[in-house]
Design a protein around this motif. Structure first.
Motif, PDB file in Angstrom:
ATOM      1  N   PRO A 175     -15.993   5.834   1.694  1.00 37.32           N
ATOM      2  CA  PRO A 175     -15.941   6.282   3.095  1.00 37.32           C
ATOM      3  C   PRO A 175     -14.860   7.321   3.377  1.00 37.32           C
ATOM      4  O   PRO A 175     -15.097   8.270   4.127  1.00 37.32           O
ATOM      5  N   LEU A 176     -13.677   7.174   2.787  1.00 34.16           N
ATOM      6  CA  LEU A 176     -12.608   8.126   3.054  1.00 34.16           C
ATOM      7  C   LEU A 176     -12.762   9.414   2.255  1.00 34.16           C
ATOM      8  O   LEU A 176     -12.023  10.373   2.480  1.00 34.16           O
ATOM      9  N   PRO A 209       0.843  10.232   1.518  1.00 34.45           N
ATOM     10  CA  PRO A 209       0.816  10.397   2.979  1.00 34.45           C
ATOM     11  C   PRO A 209       2.031   9.778   3.649  1.00 34.45           C
ATOM     12  O   PRO A 209       2.375  10.134   4.780  1.00 34.45           O
ATOM     13  N   LEU A 210       2.687   8.868   2.962  1.00 31.96           N
ATOM     14  CA  LEU A 210       3.890   8.243   3.504  1.00 31.96           C
ATOM     15  C   LEU A 210       5.005   9.268   3.680  1.00 31.96           C
ATOM     16  O   LEU A 210       5.704   9.279   4.697  1.00 31.96           O
ATOM     17  N   ALA A 235      -7.849   5.620  -2.126  1.00 34.49           N
ATOM     18  CA  ALA A 235      -8.786   6.692  -1.780  1.00 34.49           C
ATOM     19  C   ALA A 235      -8.051   7.893  -1.194  1.00 34.49           C
ATOM     20  O   ALA A 235      -8.370   9.051  -1.507  1.00 34.49           O
ATOM     21  N   THR A 236      -7.052   7.641  -0.348  1.00 31.91           N
ATOM     22  CA  THR A 236      -6.309   8.746   0.262  1.00 31.91           C
ATOM     23  C   THR A 236      -5.510   9.518  -0.776  1.00 31.91           C
ATOM     24  O   THR A 236      -5.463  10.761  -0.744  1.00 31.91           O
ATOM     25  N   ALA A 272       0.831  -1.206   0.000  1.00 35.44           N
ATOM     26  CA  ALA A 272       0.000   0.000   0.000  1.00 35.44           C
ATOM     27  C   ALA A 272       0.865   1.257   0.000  1.00 35.44           C
ATOM     28  O   ALA A 272       0.561   2.231  -0.707  1.00 35.44           O
ATOM     29  N   GLY A 273       1.954   1.255   0.768  1.00 38.96           N
ATOM     30  CA  GLY A 273       2.863   2.395   0.748  1.00 38.96           C
ATOM     31  C   GLY A 273       3.510   2.574  -0.613  1.00 38.96           C
ATOM     32  O   GLY A 273       3.669   3.704  -1.097  1.00 38.96           O
ATOM     33  N   LEU A 274       3.868   1.459  -1.254  1.00 37.98           N
ATOM     34  CA  LEU A 274       4.423   1.543  -2.609  1.00 37.98           C
ATOM     35  C   LEU A 274       3.412   2.137  -3.571  1.00 37.98           C
ATOM     36  O   LEU A 274       3.760   2.932  -4.448  1.00 37.98           O
ATOM     37  N   PHE A 275       2.136   1.777  -3.422  1.00 37.77           N
ATOM     38  CA  PHE A 275       1.097   2.330  -4.296  1.00 37.77           C
ATOM     39  C   PHE A 275       1.050   3.856  -4.179  1.00 37.77           C
ATOM     40  O   PHE A 275       0.904   4.554  -5.194  1.00 37.77           O
ATOM     41  N   THR A 276       1.174   4.395  -2.973  1.00 38.29           N
ATOM     42  CA  THR A 276       1.124   5.849  -2.822  1.00 38.29           C
ATOM     43  C   THR A 276       2.312   6.512  -3.520  1.00 38.29           C
ATOM     44  O   THR A 276       2.164   7.591  -4.104  1.00 38.29           O
ATOM     45  N   LEU A 277       3.474   5.887  -3.486  1.00 42.60           N
ATOM     46  CA  LEU A 277       4.635   6.447  -4.179  1.00 42.60           C
ATOM     47  C   LEU A 277       4.453   6.395  -5.686  1.00 42.60           C
ATOM     48  O   LEU A 277       4.802   7.342  -6.402  1.00 42.60           O
TER      49      LEU A 277
END
Length: 558
Positions: A521-522, A372-373, A416-417, A339-344
């Motif tokens: 939801p987010l 957000p990471l 979503a974030t 999930a952190g890799l996805f944000t990058l």
């Protein structure tokens, strides 16, 4: 200390060829050793030790040829394969080939976290890098915790920190409240009230003392990196997003942003490199990969870099008898890392589309604003982790229902974030562009390990770019420290994941993006559907008034 030289590998049915750059070789001053799966080349002051996915054999066919005219001096080693015809995988991924320094027990590396106020960025960086060093010997790194035997072959110790501020605690504590169920994630240790950050939450104490004022204020949006729990980080991030959300700006981009030439170029970037079939590493990329720090990680109690059972069938690494790793849904730490890799990847996709693939002076800011990471140290934006203290899995009582599938939940929250932040912070704040960038991230994951790795190299360069500044004290030229916290280790970790795991993560990310809606939801707090409905109604009213004015404008005055 020996220098690791630049090298490239190739193979045919009989040999593995290692082309090693070693200028000014003396006659008889080169030693080549073949031992099972390990190939060692020593030519003072150069030392290259490679761990290959299959066994080699030391016989009369093994030889080394030196050519002084090839690139200033190149030693080509011919290493015979023990099994002719066997094809070795991932010979272009240095993190899987180079022996991790933490297992060699070399290096010194003292503590960090101190430093006087107003110290130059270079001095702070030196403290930062020393504190993160995984090359310290056991005598210099007291924060070593014994762990239970992992399900796959690997070391029985893990260097958690070299600052000496943590202590080794048992897995039954693991930083969880005294009333919580025992945490079963092996190898994680945290002091009560201390929430780790960085790659796999493996760092603590980096923003204490002078470092907090010099770095945290300018590098992060988070006010208290050391004291804030994981839940507090997410709550502070959401509060900041809600306060900085601009409905007027969103509606303005919704109604008029489509005519912006930057937007037209961004959505028309179908020829981006991640949409094409994978090609080979460019020379500068291959060199950058070899310069990255060498790491080996324990993720969910198993070694995350090395040759696992998928690649070790020929007798190396995990071995044919090693059990396959469990699915990602049963491995909370690995799911959180994906999930952190996805944000990058999302942040990189947005920046690449807006800049046409050429990073600008704003690229570092854009990457931090969208992930957000990087801005909040928030690796669990949806608070999915079963154990809020360490992110591991808690013991399930007898008769209790099985835990939910963690990977889809992690990736849904990450998608979503990222989309939410893309509607709040950057220049273009449109739903269609944000969703396109999320699709780009999925496309990169679907290509295996190399496309995400290339994207991480782009992120790494953007964060390390000269002149990239942040707001607040100590923020100037400090974003490259985020490479030390996250990106460098992600570059090493992603090289070691199996192709099956990468595909599982890619399919889960694709499903999460496909299911993402404006009333998720987010995202529900933004009220996107209501805003768009009112904006369309106002637009129709304005267009109606203009039509009436035009119709009335043709009549002759009385």
């Amino acid at each position: 200390m020996p220098i690791t030289p630049s090298f490239t590998l190739s193979q045919d049915e009989q040999f593995v060829y290692a082309r090693v750059r070693v200028p000014y070789v003396r006659a008889g001053g080169t030693e080549v050793d073949v031992d099972g799966c390990t190939l060692t080349v020593y030519c003072k002051p150069y030392l290259l030790r490679l761990n290959l996915p299959g066994p080699l054999v030391d016989d009369e066919r093994a030889r080394a040829v030196y050519d002084p005219d090839d690139g200033g001096g190149t030693l080509t080693v011919h290493a015979p394969k023990a099994v002719p015809g066997a094809m070795f995988l991932d010979l272009d991924l240095p993190a899987r080939l180079l022996a991790p320094a933490m297992l060699l027990g070399s290096g010194g590396g003292g503590g960090g976290g101190g430093g006087g106020g107003g110290a130059p960025t270079e001095e702070l960086a030196a403290l930062f890098n020393r504190s993160l060093s995984l090359e310290a010997g056991l005598a210099a790194a007291p924060a070593v915790a014994a762990v239970a035997p992992p399900p796959r072959a690997g070391p029985l110790i893990q260097v958690l920190s070299s600052t000496g501020s943590d202590e080794a605690v048992g897995g039954e504590l693991c930083g969880a409240p005294a009333t919580a169920e025992p945490c079963t994630c092996a190898g994680l240790a945290a002091l009560p009230g201390s929430a780790g950050y960085g790659f796999n939450r493996g760092v603590r104490g980096m923003f204490t003392g002078a470092l907090r004022g010099e770095l945290a204020a300018g590098l992060l949006r988070l006010g208290d990196p050391e004291g804030a729990s994981h839940a507090a980080r997410a709550a502070a991030r959401v509060a900041a997003e809600d306060a900085e959300w601009s409905p007027e700006r969103y509606v303005g981009d919704l109604l008029g942003g489509g005519e912006d030439p930057i937007f037209e170029a961004a959505v028309g970037g179908a020829g981006a490199w991640w949409a094409r079939p994978w090609d080979e590493w460019r020379a500068e990329e291959a060199e950058e990969l070899q310069r990255l720090p060498r790491r080996e990680f324990l993720v969910d109690g198993a070694v995350a870099v090395g040759w696992g059972p998928e690649e070790g069938g020929s007798g190396c690494g995990g071995g044919a008898s090693a059990p396959p790793p469990p699915p990602l849904s049963a491995r909370p730490q690995a799911a959180r890392l994906w999930a952190g890799l996805f944000t990058l990847l999302f942040a990189h996709a947005y920046d690449a589309r807006v800049t046409g693939g050429e990073p600008s002076v704003e690229s570092g800011w854009t990457l931090c604003a969208l992930s957000p990471l990087l801005s909040w140290l928030d690796d669990d934006p949806g608070q999915v982790s079963p154990c809020g203290a360490c992110g591991g899995a808690r013991g399930t009582p007898a008769g209790a229902p099985p835990p939910p599938a963690l990977l889809p939940a992690f990736l849904a929250a990450a998608a979503a974030t990222c989309v939410k932040r893309a509607l709040i912070y950057p220049y273009l704040r449109r739903w269609d562009l944000a969703l396109l960038c999320a699709t780009d991230a999925v496309a990169m994951l679907l290509q295996g390990k190399r496309a995400p790795l290339r994207a991480l190299l782009h992120v790494r360069r953007a964060l390390a770019a000269e002149g990239d500044t942040g707001e607040g004290a100590g923020g100037e030229d400090a974003r490259y420290l985020l490479n030390t916290l996250f990106v460098n280790d992600y570059c090493a970790w992603v090289q070691g994941v199996g192709e099956g795991e990468a595909r599982e993560a890619a399919l889960a990310a694709g499903a999460a993006v496909a299911a993402l809606q404006k009333d998720a939801p987010l995202l529900v707090g933004l009220g996107l559907l209501q805003l768009e409905e009112r904006a369309l109604e106002a637009l129709e009213e304005i267009e109606g008034e203009e039509c009436e004015h035009e119709d009335g404008g043709g009549e002759d005055p009385p």
